[in-house]
Design a protein around this motif. Structure first.
Motif, PDB file in Angstrom:
ATOM      1  N   ALA A 247      15.704  30.066  24.617  1.00  0.00           N
ATOM      2  CA  ALA A 247      15.219  28.742  24.783  1.00  0.00           C
ATOM      3  C   ALA A 247      16.268  28.027  25.743  1.00  0.00           C
ATOM      4  N   PRO A 248      15.817  27.150  26.530  1.00  0.00           N
ATOM      5  CA  PRO A 248      16.691  26.746  26.973  1.00  0.00           C
ATOM      6  C   PRO A 248      18.004  25.793  26.515  1.00  0.00           C
ATOM      7  N   ALA A 249      19.072  25.252  27.019  1.00  0.00           N
ATOM      8  CA  ALA A 249      20.351  25.535  26.661  1.00  0.00           C
ATOM      9  C   ALA A 249      20.314  23.931  26.209  1.00  0.00           C
ATOM     10  N   SER A 250      19.220  23.332  27.727  1.00  0.00           N
ATOM     11  CA  SER A 250      18.979  21.632  27.342  1.00  0.00           C
ATOM     12  C   SER A 250      18.445  20.968  25.765  1.00  0.00           C
ATOM     13  N   LEU A 251      16.690  22.022  25.342  1.00  0.00           N
ATOM     14  CA  LEU A 251      16.142  21.844  24.300  1.00  0.00           C
ATOM     15  C   LEU A 251      17.167  22.259  22.886  1.00  0.00           C
ATOM     16  N   ARG A 252      18.438  22.896  23.044  1.00  0.00           N
ATOM     17  CA  ARG A 252      19.206  22.873  21.933  1.00  0.00           C
ATOM     18  C   ARG A 252      19.798  21.495  21.853  1.00  0.00           C
TER      19      ARG A 252
END
Lengths: 250, 189
Positions: free
Chosen positions: A59-64
């Motif tokens: 998962a991209p860090a931006s999603l987290r």
């Protein structure tokens, strides 16, 4: 067993999902059926070619960050009471679910039940003011205490210098059998290390699971099943397990 | 009563507990979403929706393993995204345009040729999994990539264990045949 049945069940065999009885039936069929034997070999090889780690997506860090941003800001930590309440509910729900399950016995069910029992034993030890039967930070006092009380000699390793203080030992029950509980402390958190003779494999790689907010690291070594249970985070519990294993090997 | 996202308040560590239990499964949820949905941004949205729904309903979570519970919510969120369309579609996207992570499979000792071969076969496998019909694709992803037990898969797809077994058997057969066909075209090693 015919080939149609074997075609379906051999996948459960590959996945380690069959109980001993059904596994035996599939193996018996495969021993006399070259077609199914070849098929089993093909699927086993195919799975080895799969490389699951590479097929995952991270998962991209931006999603987290987006998800964390949408959740309300945390305040106090969960109270012990609410965790215990949740646990009682969980146990009831599991019992209900278990009673309605289909007849085929899956290995996973057993593991899951025992996992529930070790977490339950951990909780009891914290509630009942019965954390230790023998209180000592000396491994040479704790280990002999189990002599004659159990038919295994549980490993006791001194990890004080590594940040895990030995508090003592206790006799407990998991899966209706007596087990050794070796008790450690990390800051204010208690770690119960349960230890029982393993029936099958003598060695099994460590796996981390979580149940009702507790982390459980289980592994098998030297013919012993070991479960480390605590409310410390998974990283620290992994560290505990690894240091314990290293200490065992001397 | 709760407009927009989850909630603005936190009753005694609910958020902390939820985060500690649910966030470690982010990559696994994202993986399923990526295989089930056609675009990366749809996958992002479905995973976010899943976490917000899960948080709203966290009080009804009665213990047990949280991973299948979350995956079941995600699966419903993915279906909701595509409500009205015949079935979930997947377009292959290669590891090359992923951009977010280094290739996990370049093991020490690989020659550049082996690395290319591995990447090539991984791309093919991802594409072939993506081309499976949704009901077979999801059991392959849950079993082979997310490493769920049959029982947990049954929880996620809301079907009996017998169905899980027969679907997995069909799915593996289809995937293996597609793989061999791709090999024949000289696509896979």
């Amino acid at each position: 067993m015919n080939c149609d049945e074997a075609n379906v069940l051999m996948h459960a065999l590959i996945d380690g999902e069959l109980d001993a009885g059904h596994a035996r039936e599939v193996e018996d069929h495969i021993a006399v059926c070259p077609v199914c034997a070849a098929r089993l070999r093909e699927f086993t090889e195919f799975r080895q070619a799969m490389n699951p780690a590479a097929l995952r997506h991270a998962a991209p860090a931006s999603l987290r960050a987006r998800i964390e941003g949408k959740l309300p800001a945390p305040q106090a930590a969960a109270s012990r009471r609410s965790v215990i309440k949740g646990f009682a509910f969980g146990a009831t729900a599991s019992a209900l679910a278990a009673s309605g399950l289909l007849a085929m016995v899956m290995r996973g069910d057993d593991d899951r039940r025992v996992l529930g029992e070790v977490v339950s034993a951990h909780l009891r030890s914290l509630q009942a003011q019965h954390l230790t039967d023998v209180v000592s930070s000396d491994q040479h006092t704790v280990k002999p205490w189990f002599n004659g009380r159990l038919d295994v000699a549980p490993p006791v390793v001194d990890l004080t210098a590594l940040g895990f203080t030995l508090l003592g030992g206790r006799l407990d029950y998991v899966d209706a059998k007596p087990v050794a509980a070796i008790v450690y402390r990390r800051r204010v958190h208690v770690i119960n290390l349960f230890c029982a003779p393993a029936a099958g494999a003598t060695r099994r790689k460590a796996a981390m699971e979580s149940l009702h907010g507790f982390n459980v690291r289980r592994w098998t070594e030297n013919g012993l099943n070991l479960w480390a249970v605590s409310d410390i985070n998974a990283e620290e519990l992994t560290e505990f397990g690894e240091k314990f294993e290293a200490g065992l090997r001397g | 009563m709760m407009a927009g996202g989850a909630a603005d308040w936190d009753d005694g560590g609910k958020t902390a507990r939820f985060k500690a239990l649910a966030l470690p499964h982010l990559d696994e949820l994202y993986t399923l979403a990526r295989y089930l949905l056609r675009s990366r941004s749809d996958a992002d949205d479905a995973v976010q929706e899943c976490y917000l729904r899960a948080f709203r309903h966290f009080d009804t979570f009665r213990g047990g393993p949280i991973k299948p519970w979350l995956l079941a919510i995600l699966r419903n969120a993915c279906h909701a995204t595509y409500a009205g369309s015949a079935r979930l579609v997947y377009t292959a996207d290669s590891a090359a345009d992923d951009g977010v992570r280094p290739p996990l499979w370049s093991e020490a000792g690989d020659s550049p040729e082996q690395t290319i071969l591995r990447r090539h076969s991984t791309d093919t496998m991802r594409r072939l999994i993506g081309e499976l019909p949704a009901e077979f694709r999801e059991v392959i992803v849950l079993r082979e990539i997310n490493d769920l037990s049959y029982r947990d898969i049954a929880t996620v797809i809301e079907a009996p264990i017998g169905t899980v077994m027969s679907r997995l058997s069909r799915a593996r057969t289809m995937l293996r045949e597609a793989w061999i066909a791709a090999e024949g075209e000289g696509e896979a090693p």
